[in-house]
Enzyme design. Structure first.
Site, PDB file in Angstrom:
ATOM      1  N   THR A 124       0.818  -1.210   0.000  1.00  0.00           N
ATOM      2  CA  THR A 124       0.000   0.000   0.000  1.00  0.00           C
ATOM      3  C   THR A 124       0.854   1.263   0.000  1.00  0.00           C
ATOM      4  O   THR A 124       2.000   1.243   0.469  1.00  0.00           O
ATOM      5  CB  THR A 124      -0.898  -0.004   1.263  1.00  0.00           C
ATOM      6  OG1 THR A 124      -1.469   1.284   1.448  1.00  0.00           O
ATOM      7  CG2 THR A 124      -0.094  -0.315   2.521  1.00  0.00           C
ATOM      8  N   ASP A 125       0.273   2.368  -0.462  1.00  0.00           N
ATOM      9  CA  ASP A 125       0.978   3.654  -0.390  1.00  0.00           C
ATOM     10  C   ASP A 125       1.059   4.171   1.050  1.00  0.00           C
ATOM     11  O   ASP A 125       1.825   5.084   1.344  1.00  0.00           O
ATOM     12  CB  ASP A 125       0.304   4.707  -1.290  1.00  0.00           C
ATOM     13  CG  ASP A 125      -1.144   5.005  -0.922  1.00  0.00           C
ATOM     14  OD1 ASP A 125      -1.698   4.335  -0.018  1.00  0.00           O
ATOM     15  OD2 ASP A 125      -1.736   5.924  -1.541  1.00  0.00           O
ATOM     16  N   GLU A 126       0.270   3.552   1.957  1.00  0.00           N
ATOM     17  CA  GLU A 126       0.235   4.075   3.330  1.00  0.00           C
ATOM     18  C   GLU A 126       1.553   3.877   4.063  1.00  0.00           C
ATOM     19  O   GLU A 126       1.801   4.519   5.082  1.00  0.00           O
ATOM     20  CB  GLU A 126      -0.941   3.450   4.101  1.00  0.00           C
ATOM     21  CG  GLU A 126      -2.251   3.719   3.375  1.00  0.00           C
ATOM     22  CD  GLU A 126      -3.520   3.401   4.156  1.00  0.00           C
ATOM     23  OE1 GLU A 126      -3.475   3.434   5.392  1.00  0.00           O
ATOM     24  OE2 GLU A 126      -4.544   3.143   3.505  1.00  0.00           O
ATOM     25  N   TYR A 171      -1.858  -0.439  10.956  1.00  0.00           N
ATOM     26  CA  TYR A 171      -1.980  -1.094   9.641  1.00  0.00           C
ATOM     27  C   TYR A 171      -0.768  -0.784   8.774  1.00  0.00           C
ATOM     28  O   TYR A 171      -0.095  -1.682   8.272  1.00  0.00           O
ATOM     29  CB  TYR A 171      -3.269  -0.646   8.935  1.00  0.00           C
ATOM     30  CG  TYR A 171      -3.295  -0.993   7.455  1.00  0.00           C
ATOM     31  CD1 TYR A 171      -3.295  -2.318   7.021  1.00  0.00           C
ATOM     32  CD2 TYR A 171      -3.291   0.007   6.477  1.00  0.00           C
ATOM     33  CE1 TYR A 171      -3.296  -2.639   5.657  1.00  0.00           C
ATOM     34  CE2 TYR A 171      -3.296  -0.300   5.117  1.00  0.00           C
ATOM     35  CZ  TYR A 171      -3.295  -1.634   4.716  1.00  0.00           C
ATOM     36  OH  TYR A 171      -3.291  -1.941   3.378  1.00  0.00           O
ATOM     37  N   LYS A 211       2.253  -3.222   7.303  1.00  0.00           N
ATOM     38  CA  LYS A 211       2.539  -3.402   5.863  1.00  0.00           C
ATOM     39  C   LYS A 211       3.985  -2.982   5.570  1.00  0.00           C
ATOM     40  O   LYS A 211       4.678  -3.617   4.784  1.00  0.00           O
ATOM     41  CB  LYS A 211       1.561  -2.588   5.011  1.00  0.00           C
ATOM     42  CG  LYS A 211       0.127  -3.095   5.018  1.00  0.00           C
ATOM     43  CD  LYS A 211      -0.054  -4.488   4.421  1.00  0.00           C
ATOM     44  CE  LYS A 211       0.187  -4.561   2.941  1.00  0.00           C
ATOM     45  NZ  LYS A 211      -0.213  -5.897   2.390  1.00  0.00           N
TER      46      LYS A 211
HETATM   47  P1  NAD Z   1      -9.510  -7.486   2.166  1.00  0.00           P
HETATM   48  O1  NAD Z   1      -9.514  -7.204   3.627  1.00  0.00           O
HETATM   49  O2  NAD Z   1     -10.723  -7.218   1.348  1.00  0.00           O
HETATM   50  O3  NAD Z   1      -9.141  -9.035   1.927  1.00  0.00           O
HETATM   51  C1  NAD Z   1      -8.137  -9.679   2.632  1.00  0.00           C
HETATM   52  C2  NAD Z   1      -8.246 -11.173   2.337  1.00  0.00           C
HETATM   53  O4  NAD Z   1      -7.194 -11.834   3.061  1.00  0.00           O
HETATM   54  C3  NAD Z   1      -9.560 -11.788   2.808  1.00  0.00           C
HETATM   55  O5  NAD Z   1     -10.061 -12.679   1.848  1.00  0.00           O
HETATM   56  C4  NAD Z   1      -9.177 -12.522   4.084  1.00  0.00           C
HETATM   57  O6  NAD Z   1     -10.002 -13.661   4.345  1.00  0.00           O
HETATM   58  C5  NAD Z   1      -7.744 -12.935   3.780  1.00  0.00           C
HETATM   59  N1  NAD Z   1      -6.942 -13.117   5.000  1.00  0.00           N
HETATM   60  C6  NAD Z   1      -6.835 -12.271   6.056  1.00  0.00           C
HETATM   61  N2  NAD Z   1      -6.019 -12.803   6.992  1.00  0.00           N
HETATM   62  C7  NAD Z   1      -5.585 -14.004   6.499  1.00  0.00           C
HETATM   63  C8  NAD Z   1      -4.711 -14.997   6.981  1.00  0.00           C
HETATM   64  N3  NAD Z   1      -4.112 -14.877   8.186  1.00  0.00           N
HETATM   65  N4  NAD Z   1      -4.474 -16.080   6.212  1.00  0.00           N
HETATM   66  C9  NAD Z   1      -5.069 -16.219   5.003  1.00  0.00           C
HETATM   67  N5  NAD Z   1      -5.925 -15.301   4.498  1.00  0.00           N
HETATM   68  C10 NAD Z   1      -6.175 -14.204   5.228  1.00  0.00           C
HETATM   69  O7  NAD Z   1      -8.244  -6.712   1.590  1.00  0.00           O
HETATM   70  P2  NAD Z   1      -8.069  -5.954   0.197  1.00  0.00           P
HETATM   71  O8  NAD Z   1      -8.609  -4.596   0.326  1.00  0.00           O
HETATM   72  O9  NAD Z   1      -8.515  -6.840  -0.885  1.00  0.00           O
HETATM   73  O10 NAD Z   1      -6.475  -5.831   0.165  1.00  0.00           O
HETATM   74  C11 NAD Z   1      -5.676  -6.869  -0.395  1.00  0.00           C
HETATM   75  C12 NAD Z   1      -4.210  -6.476  -0.280  1.00  0.00           C
HETATM   76  O11 NAD Z   1      -3.990  -5.254  -0.993  1.00  0.00           O
HETATM   77  C13 NAD Z   1      -3.740  -6.221   1.151  1.00  0.00           C
HETATM   78  O12 NAD Z   1      -2.446  -6.738   1.278  1.00  0.00           O
HETATM   79  C14 NAD Z   1      -3.746  -4.708   1.282  1.00  0.00           C
HETATM   80  O13 NAD Z   1      -2.796  -4.280   2.213  1.00  0.00           O
HETATM   81  C15 NAD Z   1      -3.392  -4.290  -0.129  1.00  0.00           C
HETATM   82  N6  NAD Z   1      -3.895  -2.974  -0.552  1.00  0.00           N
HETATM   83  C16 NAD Z   1      -5.212  -2.654  -0.407  1.00  0.00           C
HETATM   84  C17 NAD Z   1      -5.687  -1.412  -0.864  1.00  0.00           C
HETATM   85  C18 NAD Z   1      -7.140  -1.031  -0.761  1.00  0.00           C
HETATM   86  O14 NAD Z   1      -7.499   0.110  -1.095  1.00  0.00           O
HETATM   87  N7  NAD Z   1      -8.040  -1.923  -0.346  1.00  0.00           N
HETATM   88  C19 NAD Z   1      -4.790  -0.510  -1.449  1.00  0.00           C
HETATM   89  C20 NAD Z   1      -3.439  -0.877  -1.588  1.00  0.00           C
HETATM   90  C21 NAD Z   1      -3.009  -2.123  -1.140  1.00  0.00           C
HETATM   91  P1  TYD Z   2     -10.723   4.013   4.331  1.00  0.00           P
HETATM   92  O1  TYD Z   2     -11.679   3.560   3.256  1.00  0.00           O
HETATM   93  O2  TYD Z   2     -10.816   3.372   5.672  1.00  0.00           O
HETATM   94  O3  TYD Z   2      -9.259   3.859   3.714  1.00  0.00           O
HETATM   95  P2  TYD Z   2      -7.818   4.380   4.302  1.00  0.00           P
HETATM   96  O4  TYD Z   2      -7.972   4.840   5.678  1.00  0.00           O
HETATM   97  O5  TYD Z   2      -7.003   3.134   4.223  1.00  0.00           O
HETATM   98  O6  TYD Z   2      -7.388   5.461   3.353  1.00  0.00           O
HETATM   99  O7  TYD Z   2     -10.889   5.573   4.526  1.00  0.00           O
HETATM  100  C1  TYD Z   2     -10.702   6.482   3.455  1.00  0.00           C
HETATM  101  C2  TYD Z   2     -10.815   7.875   4.018  1.00  0.00           C
HETATM  102  O8  TYD Z   2     -12.160   8.087   4.472  1.00  0.00           O
HETATM  103  C3  TYD Z   2      -9.924   8.119   5.227  1.00  0.00           C
HETATM  104  O9  TYD Z   2      -9.450   9.461   5.175  1.00  0.00           O
HETATM  105  C4  TYD Z   2     -10.855   7.953   6.424  1.00  0.00           C
HETATM  106  C5  TYD Z   2     -12.184   8.435   5.871  1.00  0.00           C
HETATM  107  N1  TYD Z   2     -13.404   7.773   6.456  1.00  0.00           N
HETATM  108  C6  TYD Z   2     -14.459   8.556   6.917  1.00  0.00           C
HETATM  109  O10 TYD Z   2     -14.415   9.795   6.895  1.00  0.00           O
HETATM  110  N2  TYD Z   2     -15.557   7.914   7.430  1.00  0.00           N
HETATM  111  C7  TYD Z   2     -15.646   6.554   7.485  1.00  0.00           C
HETATM  112  O11 TYD Z   2     -16.680   6.024   7.997  1.00  0.00           O
HETATM  113  C8  TYD Z   2     -14.568   5.772   6.983  1.00  0.00           C
HETATM  114  C9  TYD Z   2     -14.617   4.275   7.022  1.00  0.00           C
HETATM  115  C10 TYD Z   2     -13.444   6.421   6.472  1.00  0.00           C
END
Ligand code: NAD
Ligand code: TYD
Length: 354
Positions: free
Chosen positions: A135-137, A160, A164
């Site tokens: 992630t960019d975070e 988080y 990561k």
């Molecule tokens: P998500 O929470 O939707 O899905 C996570 C998946 O991992 C689920 O299917 C869960 O069952 C599985 N999981 C969790 N713990 C586990 C374990 N101990 N063993 C096996 N499986 C396990 O997450 P996402 O949003 O799809 O993100 C996927 C990846 O991409 C993550 O690594 C996240 O850090 C990264 N990422 C997400 C975003 C975003 O905006 N969602 C952006 C950049 C990077």
């Molecule tokens: P989120 O979807 O949790 O992603 P991330 O924190 O990983 O960027 O949140 C996106 C942005 O929205 C973040 O600045 C927090 C804000 N947010 C709210 O204002 N209200 C909410 O209920 C949630 C879940 C997030």
């Protein structure tokens, strides 16, 4: 197994991004074996893959990436030669409530996977790859200007992002110490179908639909860079096949939005779709207590990926949001399923006191 040209272990394939990646690889590459290892936590849902889980090149394995025996057995049983690692605890608010489960899955789980790959990939490194999805975070927060590049120093600020960042460091440590062929990509916020409604966009869509308050943290001034999830999956496909081992690639949407402007845009789209008067859903906007340590702004410079591999996002934000809203309106059964039970408990804990 020999008939498959690559045997790929995808972790977290039942989750939001993972299910899009699994679908893309299964359908685009019938010559690859795709093994989806997922613990199916609250965030995982096998329904996400019901349109493709009958395909002959798909295998599902229910298991935890922290469990060494399970992970080792994947490499032996399927002769895994590539990993695309997405399994993670992924929600910042949950990491504030329960940081240790993030350390466990994201740091220990990633290390267990790396170690299994190192132990089983003794030769032909050019035919192997450990692709870590991050992630960019990890870069921390930006002020009003500037962008994260691949050279930006890590400065994670939530449990988080710290977990990561630690996992990224382990990936690079295995590369430098053991010559494990690795690639990391760091992506900005994704949106699209099958997104668990604890994250901003699906939560707001769900609450607008159900006439519930729209909880905007702080003043809604925080900025995120949003990317259509299928564009992220396309980027992963491209980097997986053409990226250089040992490298990092940033992936972003070139699409920065203040949270409050994004919520208002969603309200406008949904007023139209639901036949509501102009301004009606906007009345649900409720400013609530800010997230502790809330990062102000994320913005990715995805120039390296564009220059080296020609990737750019395919959809405008308005188009992507319309498609996303349509998917949620047409898949209320899915929403009902994932928001029953545990979700209600989380929601009450997270929002009741704000
Ligand atoms: P998500 O929470 O939707 O899905 C996570 C998946 O991992 C689920 O299917 C869960 O069952 C599985 N999981 C969790 N713990 C586990 C374990 N101990 N063993 C096996 N499986 C396990 O997450 P996402 O949003 O799809 O993100 C996927 C990846 O991409 C993550 O690594 C996240 O850090 C990264 N990422 C997400 C975003 C975003 O905006 N969602 C952006 C950049 C990077
Ligand atoms: P989120 O979807 O949790 O992603 P991330 O924190 O990983 O960027 O949140 C996106 C942005 O929205 C973040 O600045 C927090 C804000 N947010 C709210 O204002 N209200 C909410 O209920 C949630 C879940 C997030």
């Amino acid at each position: 197994m020999l008939e498959y040209s690559k045997k790929i272990l995808i972790t977290g394939g039942a989750g939001f991004i993972g299910s899009h990646v699994v679908r893309l690889f299964l359908t685009k590459y019938p010559e690859y074996l795709i093994v989806n290892l997922d613990a199916v936590t609250y965030a995982g849902n096998l329904e996400n893959l019901k349109d493709v889980d009958h395909l002959p090149n798909y295998r599902f394995e229910h298991g935890d990436i922290v469990d060494e025996k399970t992970v080792d057995s994947m490499f032996v049983t399927y002769k895994i030669d590539h990993v695309i690692h997405l399994a993670a605890e992924s929600h910042v608010d949950r990491s504030i409530m329960d940081p240790l489960s993030f350390v466990k899955t994201n740091v220990l789980g990633t290390s267990v996977l790396l170690n299994a790959a190192k132990n089983s990939w003794k030769d032909k490194p050019e035919e192997k790859l450990f692709y870590h999805v991050s992630t960019d975070e990890v870069y921390g927060t930006l002020g009003k200007t500037g962008y994260f590049t691949e050279e930006t120093a890590y400065d994670p600020r939530s449990p988080y992002s710290a977990s990561k960042a630690a996992s990224d460091h382990f990936v690079m440590a295995y590369h430098h110490t053991y010559h494990l062929p690795v690639i990391i990509s760091n992506c900005s916020n994704n949106y699209g179908s099958h997104h668990f409604p604890e994250k901003l966009i699906p939560l707001m869509i769900n609450n607008i639909l159900n006439n519930k308050p729209l909880p905007v943290y702080g003043k809604g001034e925080n900025v995120r860079d949003w990317l259509w999830v299928d564009d992220h999956a396309r980027a992963i496909d491209l980097i997986f096949h053409k990226g250089r081992p040992g490298q990092k690639y940033n992936i972003g949407g070139f699409n920065e939005w203040k949270n409050i402007d994004l919520v208002k845009l969603l309200c406008r789209i949904m007023n139209k779709k639901l036949g509501r008067a102009e301004g009606e859903s906007e009345k649900l906007i409720t400013y609530v207590k800010d997230r502790p340590g809330h990062d102000l702004r994320y913005a990715i410079d995805a120039g390296k990926l564009n220059r080296e591999l020609g990737w750019k996002p395919s959809l405008s934000f308005e188009e992507g949001l319309e498609k996303t809203v349509d998917w949620y309106l047409q898949n209320q059964e899915w929403v009902r399923h994932v928001t029953s039970g545990e979700y209600q408990k989380y929601y009450n804990e997270q929002y009741a006191k704000r």
